[in-house]
Design an enzyme around this catalytic site. Structure first.
Site, PDB file in Angstrom:
ATOM      1  CD  GLU A   1      -3.000  -1.170   0.397  1.00 33.80           C
ATOM      2  OE1 GLU A   1      -3.261  -0.102  -0.202  1.00 33.80           O
ATOM      3  OE2 GLU A   1      -3.633  -2.216   0.229  1.00 33.80           O
TER       4      GLU A   1
ATOM      5  CB  CYS B   1      -2.086   6.642   1.765  1.00 36.42           C
ATOM      6  SG  CYS B   1      -3.424   5.773   2.591  1.00 36.42           S
TER       7      CYS B   1
HETATM    8  P1  NAD Z   1       8.842   4.794   4.165  1.00 41.05           P
HETATM    9  O1  NAD Z   1       8.718   4.044   2.912  1.00 41.05           O
HETATM   10  O2  NAD Z   1       9.970   5.715   4.339  1.00 41.05           O
HETATM   11  O3  NAD Z   1       8.905   3.786   5.421  1.00 41.05           O
HETATM   12  C1  NAD Z   1       7.897   2.843   5.678  1.00 41.05           C
HETATM   13  C2  NAD Z   1       8.468   1.719   6.529  1.00 41.05           C
HETATM   14  O4  NAD Z   1       9.434   0.987   5.774  1.00 41.05           O
HETATM   15  C3  NAD Z   1       9.186   2.156   7.798  1.00 41.05           C
HETATM   16  O5  NAD Z   1       8.841   1.271   8.847  1.00 41.05           O
HETATM   17  C4  NAD Z   1      10.653   2.004   7.426  1.00 41.05           C
HETATM   18  O6  NAD Z   1      11.501   1.787   8.527  1.00 41.05           O
HETATM   19  C5  NAD Z   1      10.605   0.772   6.557  1.00 41.05           C
HETATM   20  N1  NAD Z   1      11.734   0.622   5.619  1.00 41.05           N
HETATM   21  C6  NAD Z   1      12.523   1.587   5.080  1.00 41.05           C
HETATM   22  N2  NAD Z   1      13.406   1.028   4.218  1.00 41.05           N
HETATM   23  C7  NAD Z   1      13.164  -0.299   4.197  1.00 41.05           C
HETATM   24  C8  NAD Z   1      13.745  -1.409   3.507  1.00 41.05           C
HETATM   25  N3  NAD Z   1      14.740  -1.241   2.639  1.00 41.05           N
HETATM   26  N4  NAD Z   1      13.248  -2.644   3.735  1.00 41.05           N
HETATM   27  C9  NAD Z   1      12.215  -2.825   4.585  1.00 41.05           C
HETATM   28  N5  NAD Z   1      11.637  -1.821   5.283  1.00 41.05           N
HETATM   29  C10 NAD Z   1      12.105  -0.566   5.092  1.00 41.05           C
HETATM   30  O7  NAD Z   1       7.437   5.559   4.336  1.00 41.05           O
HETATM   31  P2  NAD Z   1       7.075   6.671   5.402  1.00 41.05           P
HETATM   32  O8  NAD Z   1       7.797   7.931   5.063  1.00 41.05           O
HETATM   33  O9  NAD Z   1       7.223   6.102   6.768  1.00 41.05           O
HETATM   34  O10 NAD Z   1       5.492   6.853   5.144  1.00 41.05           O
HETATM   35  C11 NAD Z   1       4.958   7.747   4.237  1.00 41.05           C
HETATM   36  C12 NAD Z   1       4.536   7.034   2.960  1.00 41.05           C
HETATM   37  O11 NAD Z   1       3.617   5.994   3.259  1.00 41.05           O
HETATM   38  C13 NAD Z   1       3.810   7.948   1.980  1.00 41.05           C
HETATM   39  O12 NAD Z   1       4.305   7.734   0.690  1.00 41.05           O
HETATM   40  C14 NAD Z   1       2.358   7.480   2.058  1.00 41.05           C
HETATM   41  O13 NAD Z   1       1.613   7.739   0.905  1.00 41.05           O
HETATM   42  C15 NAD Z   1       2.539   6.034   2.333  1.00 41.05           C
HETATM   43  N6  NAD Z   1       1.330   5.461   2.936  1.00 41.05           N
HETATM   44  C16 NAD Z   1       0.524   4.679   2.165  1.00 41.05           C
HETATM   45  C17 NAD Z   1      -0.656   4.146   2.702  1.00 41.05           C
HETATM   46  C18 NAD Z   1      -1.567   3.294   1.860  1.00 41.05           C
HETATM   47  O14 NAD Z   1      -2.422   2.635   2.428  1.00 41.05           O
HETATM   48  N7  NAD Z   1      -1.441   3.286   0.551  1.00 41.05           N
HETATM   49  C19 NAD Z   1      -0.983   4.428   4.025  1.00 41.05           C
HETATM   50  C20 NAD Z   1      -0.147   5.218   4.781  1.00 41.05           C
HETATM   51  C21 NAD Z   1       1.018   5.734   4.219  1.00 41.05           C
END
Ligand code: NAD
Length: 515
Positions: free
Chosen positions: A240, A274
């Site tokens: 997501e 999101c």
């Molecule tokens: P992010 O991608 O930076 O991090 C998300 C998670 O991934 C964190 O827990 C992080 O520690 C982990 N992570 C980072 N690198 C990784 C790797 N290489 N392998 C595995 N895990 C890793 O996102 P963010 O800045 O925390 O959140 C904001 C984003 O989330 C926005 O783009 C938003 O649109 C999206 N979002 C989407 C939804 C949806 O349902 N579509 C809901 C909420 C947020």
């Protein structure tokens, strides 16, 4: 994507309130070996959890629901302290979590029930066919910072209800709410099938390395890395990801309703949802009136560092990096000719950015092409419905969209032309609260889906096909398929009869003239 790199040689994460920078907590970072050990532990308890069946798991989920409701104030305090949300937004997550627990716990038995498909051919009528849904033993759940308690529940509860064990990794920005989530599970005395690990990207990678299925919520850039890592291990995943959700305001809309809905859709959680409204297309005859209404409503929002008195509508951004993205998008838009009608600046001591409306925006600006994830509403003047649809679809993202019109039939017609996983007519974000509907991200907004009734739970299961004889088996026969010319001919005639019956049902003539 928020750039939060692990500081060299730290073993803990210090959590700060983004509204004022104060330290509000600390959690240890779990190294890859710790994550592997936690996963091994979960594997010990998961078979018993699965064997309980949906009915056996239900009381634990309902008990957890009681715990969440009993502790709602405290959970609100914790998540408010690490996100800088206003109280009203922080206090939404526990009741929504309780609602999710209720939904999945009460429906799990039905959703997971064995299915007995009808045999496709008379030859298979000798078999009883069963599809059984068995959970992936370990579901790894990696979540972002925008709804730190709710996101654990949204994708974690259906996995637990399906009989999987959950390996949960919250964002390094907001780990404290997930600590509460895991504490609640332990406090009710539930079987130890929920494991929490904390850390940065390496911990996330270790979760992928030690799970059988991964659900990831976060940015598109990280989602791509997660997909590659899962592909390397040949394990399934769902993603997501980000969005750039358009709102289409048609000239016949109730403009008051549209402006209110778009303010809520764009400013809720400081635009860090999101499915936030991120782009607004307004038909030319009502453009000026709509911009004036929107500007008036946005300028009256109360922004600040809230306590528990529900004083503010808009809080801080979760991180300074996120605020800087918003500032860049606004500055670049202004430099390219857009007009700020309200807001437009960072404000306060923390990571606040003023609720902002940008008028005279065009489609090429970064505020229209990149995910902003902030409290901004860029508004574009479009000639007509067709131009609005064309521009709305001109995006690499396709999470959700809204359409505003007094004519519901027209709204549905427009909805069916939009390239988005969900469309809300005369409302914003309604799909996110409708658990019976799927929430799929199209294009770069995701892979797979969440929620959506049985599908939202069955995605965490491996279907297993079981065949059993319905007629006495013949012990002298080794093969069930025809092994003599006579039996072959009989079988052929049965298949032919079935095929011709099927073709006739559809009124299609077979080659050679037979019907
Ligand atoms: P992010 O991608 O930076 O991090 C998300 C998670 O991934 C964190 O827990 C992080 O520690 C982990 N992570 C980072 N690198 C990784 C790797 N290489 N392998 C595995 N895990 C890793 O996102 P963010 O800045 O925390 O959140 C904001 C984003 O989330 C926005 O783009 C938003 O649109 C999206 N979002 C989407 C939804 C949806 O349902 N579509 C809901 C909420 C947020």
């Amino acid at each position: 994507m928020t750039e939060t790199k692990a500081p060299v040689e730290t073993t803990t994460i210090t959590v700060r309130n983004p509204a004022d920078g104060t330290v509000v907590g600390e959690v240890p970072i779990d190294a890859a070996e710790t994550v592997a050990a936690r996963s091994r532990e979960l594997r010990l308890y998961q078979p018993e959890w699965e064997a309980m069946g949906a009915a056996g798991r239900k009381p634990w989920l309902m008990k957890f629901q009681d715990w969440v409701l009993d502790n709602a104030e405290h959970i609100g305090d914790v998540l408010q302290s690490e996100t800088g949300k206003p109280r009203a937004e922080a206090s939404m997550e526990p009741p929504l979590t309780a609602d999710l627990l209720n939904y999945w716990a009460r429906n799990a038995e039905t959703f997971l029930a064995d299915r007995h498909p009808k045999p496709h051919s008379p030859l298979m009528k000798t078999k009883r066919l069963t599809t059984v849904y068995r959970p992936y033993p370990i579901v790894g759940l990696i979540i972002p910072w925008n709804f730190p308690f709710l996101n654990a529940a949204l994708d974690g509860i259906p996995a637990l209800a399906a009989g999987a064990a959950l390996l949960l990794k919250p964002s390094e920005v907001t780990p404290l709410s997930a600590v509460e989530f895991a504490r609640g599970w332990t406090e009710i005395g539930a079987p130890p099938v929920l494991g929490l690990v904390n850390g940065y990207a390496q911990t996330g990678a270790a979760v992928i390395a030690n799970s059988d299925y991964v659900h990831f919520t976060g940015s598109t850039a990280t989602g791509r890395k997660v997909a590659v890592a899962c592909a390397e291990r040949l394990i399934p995943y769902s993603l997501e990801l980000g969005g750039k959700d358009p709102a289409v305001v048609l000239a016949d809309a109730d403009l008051e309703r549209a402006a209110n809905g778009i303010v809520w859709g764009g400013m809720f959680n400081s635009g860090q949802a999101c499915i936030s409204v991120e782009r607004v297309y307004v038909e030319a005859p009502v453009y000026d009136e709509f911009v004036a209404k929107l500007t008036d409503k946005v300028s009256r929002l109360r922004q600040g560092h809230d306590d528990d008195r529900y004083q503010f509508d808009v809080g801080a951004m979760a991180t300074a990096a996120q605020r800087d993205i918003v500032r860049r998008h606004v500055d670049e838009a202004v430099a390219a000719g857009a007009r700020v009608t309200t807001g437009g600046q960072p404000t306060g001591v923390g990571t606040f950015f003023q609720p902002t409306v940008l008028a005279d925006v065009d489609q090429s600006m970064s505020c229209m092409t990149e995910e902003t994830f902030g409290p901004t509403l860029p508004v574009v003047n479009v000639a007509d419905e067709n131009e609005a649809i064309r521009l709305a679809n001109q995006s690499t993202y396709g999470l959700s969209a809204t359409v505003w019109t007094r004519d519901n039939a027209r709204g549905e017609r427009v909805a069916r032309q939009l390239e988005a996983g969900a469309v809300n007519i005369n409302d914003a974000m309604a799909n996110g609260f409708s658990f019976a509907l799927p929430m799929p991200g199209w294009k770069h907004s995701g892979v797979g889906s969440r929620n959506g009734g049985a599908d939202g739970m069955l995605k965490y299961c491996r279907p297993q096909a079981i065949t059993a004889p319905r007629v006495p088996t013949q012990s002298r026969e080794m093969l069930w398929y025809p092994y003599s010319r006579r039996k072959f001919r009989v079988a052929l005639s049965i298949v032919r009869a079935a095929a011709s019956h099927g073709l006739r049902r559809f009124g299609i003539a077979r080659r050679g003239g037979r019907k």
